[in-house]
Design a protein around this motif. Structure first.
Motif, PDB file in Angstrom:
ATOM      1  N   HIS A  52      12.604   1.853  18.181  1.00 33.32           N
ATOM      2  CA  HIS A  52      11.577   0.821  18.064  1.00 33.32           C
ATOM      3  C   HIS A  52      10.574   1.230  16.998  1.00 33.32           C
ATOM      4  CE1 HIS A  52      13.092  -1.044  21.695  1.00 33.32           C
ATOM      5  NE2 HIS A  52      13.085   0.146  22.259  1.00 33.32           N
ATOM      6  N   CYS A  53       9.972   0.224  16.384  1.00 28.18           N
ATOM      7  CA  CYS A  53       8.970   0.526  15.369  1.00 28.18           C
ATOM      8  C   CYS A  53       8.001  -0.636  15.225  1.00 28.18           C
ATOM      9  CB  CYS A  53       9.629   0.829  14.024  1.00 28.18           C
ATOM     10  SG  CYS A  53      10.400  -0.589  13.223  1.00 28.18           S
ATOM     11  N   VAL A  54       6.913  -0.360  14.541  1.00 26.18           N
ATOM     12  CA  VAL A  54       6.063  -1.398  13.988  1.00 26.18           C
ATOM     13  C   VAL A  54       6.273  -1.299  12.487  1.00 26.18           C
ATOM     14  CG1 VAL A  54       4.380  -1.458  15.858  1.00 26.18           C
ATOM     15  CG2 VAL A  54       4.033   0.105  13.938  1.00 26.18           C
ATOM     16  N   ALA A  55       6.058  -2.399  11.792  1.00 26.83           N
ATOM     17  CA  ALA A  55       6.324  -2.397  10.362  1.00 26.83           C
ATOM     18  C   ALA A  55       5.372  -3.345   9.653  1.00 26.83           C
ATOM     19  CB  ALA A  55       7.771  -2.814  10.091  1.00 26.83           C
ATOM     20  N   VAL A  56       5.177  -3.058   8.380  1.00 25.28           N
ATOM     21  CA  VAL A  56       4.433  -3.949   7.501  1.00 25.28           C
ATOM     22  C   VAL A  56       5.385  -4.347   6.381  1.00 25.28           C
ATOM     23  CG1 VAL A  56       2.445  -4.201   5.980  1.00 25.28           C
ATOM     24  CG2 VAL A  56       2.249  -2.804   8.061  1.00 25.28           C
ATOM     25  N   LEU A  57       5.668  -5.629   6.311  1.00 27.55           N
ATOM     26  CA  LEU A  57       6.521  -6.181   5.266  1.00 27.55           C
ATOM     27  C   LEU A  57       5.623  -6.951   4.309  1.00 27.55           C
ATOM     28  CD1 LEU A  57       9.190  -7.124   3.937  1.00 27.55           C
ATOM     29  CD2 LEU A  57       9.247  -8.956   5.675  1.00 27.55           C
ATOM     30  N   SER A  58       5.608  -6.560   3.040  1.00 29.67           N
ATOM     31  CA  SER A  58       4.822  -7.261   2.025  1.00 29.67           C
ATOM     32  C   SER A  58       5.748  -7.729   0.921  1.00 29.67           C
ATOM     33  CB  SER A  58       3.756  -6.336   1.441  1.00 29.67           C
ATOM     34  OG  SER A  58       2.844  -5.933   2.448  1.00 29.67           O
ATOM     35  N   HIS A 124       9.193  -9.409  -5.396  1.00 26.09           N
ATOM     36  CA  HIS A 124       9.010  -8.002  -5.025  1.00 26.09           C
ATOM     37  C   HIS A 124       8.860  -7.950  -3.511  1.00 26.09           C
ATOM     38  CE1 HIS A 124       8.161  -7.085  -9.235  1.00 26.09           C
ATOM     39  NE2 HIS A 124       7.326  -8.110  -9.223  1.00 26.09           N
ATOM     40  N   GLY A 125       9.411  -6.931  -2.900  1.00 30.32           N
ATOM     41  CA  GLY A 125       9.260  -6.779  -1.466  1.00 30.32           C
ATOM     42  C   GLY A 125       9.366  -5.326  -1.071  1.00 30.32           C
ATOM     43  N   GLN A 126       8.618  -4.970  -0.039  1.00 29.66           N
ATOM     44  CA  GLN A 126       8.644  -3.599   0.455  1.00 29.66           C
ATOM     45  C   GLN A 126       8.318  -3.615   1.941  1.00 29.66           C
ATOM     46  OE1 GLN A 126       6.011  -1.054  -1.715  1.00 29.66           O
ATOM     47  NE2 GLN A 126       6.685   0.788  -0.674  1.00 29.66           N
ATOM     48  N   VAL A 127       8.987  -2.748   2.681  1.00 29.46           N
ATOM     49  CA  VAL A 127       8.714  -2.638   4.102  1.00 29.46           C
ATOM     50  C   VAL A 127       8.385  -1.182   4.428  1.00 29.46           C
ATOM     51  CG1 VAL A 127      11.147  -2.306   4.786  1.00 29.46           C
ATOM     52  CG2 VAL A 127       9.505  -3.228   6.430  1.00 29.46           C
ATOM     53  N   GLN A 128       7.373  -1.005   5.261  1.00 30.93           N
ATOM     54  CA  GLN A 128       7.014   0.325   5.743  1.00 30.93           C
ATOM     55  C   GLN A 128       7.211   0.335   7.247  1.00 30.93           C
ATOM     56  OE1 GLN A 128       3.791   2.440   4.295  1.00 30.93           O
ATOM     57  NE2 GLN A 128       4.204   4.030   5.783  1.00 30.93           N
ATOM     58  N   LEU A 129       8.065   1.229   7.711  1.00 31.68           N
ATOM     59  CA  LEU A 129       8.384   1.346   9.135  1.00 31.68           C
ATOM     60  C   LEU A 129       7.633   2.520   9.737  1.00 31.68           C
ATOM     61  CD1 LEU A 129      12.244   0.974   8.753  1.00 31.68           C
ATOM     62  CD2 LEU A 129      10.656  -0.816   9.445  1.00 31.68           C
TER      63      LEU A 129
END
Length: 145
Positions: A52-58, A124-129
């Protein structure tokens, strides 16, 4: 709590102390704990151990791309169990930026993020998990007590 002792050459110790100063850590111990948590979290994400995680997708997208805004909104509605908040901003006449906060199963979040980034018109896209122990929403935790 365990106490560990490590030895560093002067150059590495000086560079570490500068990093501590730049990032505003109170002491070396807190900096080491933070570095270890980050490395262990990345390892768990890479090996699949972080379920499980939280993430920020920009992502930045062309709002003139036919039906893209609608498709992106539909994707979030289709994954309402993952997408918990969205921020949208206009950065130029053509481009918008969105940030989506996600929470849930790591593999589902990765798949959702890649799907968004792969949409035609997303430039452009990036996700931080960030790994977490469980995916239970805070509201459910309060009811459980």
């Amino acid at each position: 709590m365990q106490r560990l002792t490590i030895s560093l050459d002067d150059e590495l110790a000086d560079a570490f102390d500068e990093l501590i100063r730049q990032r505003g850590y109170a002491n070396r111990s807190e900096a080491v704990r933070d570095l270890l948590r980050r490395e262990l979290g990345e390892r768990d994400l890479g090996t699949g151990a972080a379920k499980h995680c939280v993430a920020v997708l920009s992502y930045v997208f062309d709002h003139h791309e036919r039906q893209l805004s609608s498709r992106l909104t539909d994707m979030q509605h289709d994954h309402h169990d993952l997408a918990i908040a969205t921020m949208h901003a206009h950065i130029s006449h053509e481009d918008c930026v969105e940030t989506v906060i996600l929470r849930g199963a790591t593999e589902q979040i990765k798949a959702f993020a890649q799907g968004v980034i792969a949409e035609t018109g997303v430039r452009h896209g990036q996700v931080q998990l960030i790994p977490i122990e469980e995916a239970m929403p805070a509201a459910q935790k309060w009811r459980r007590r």
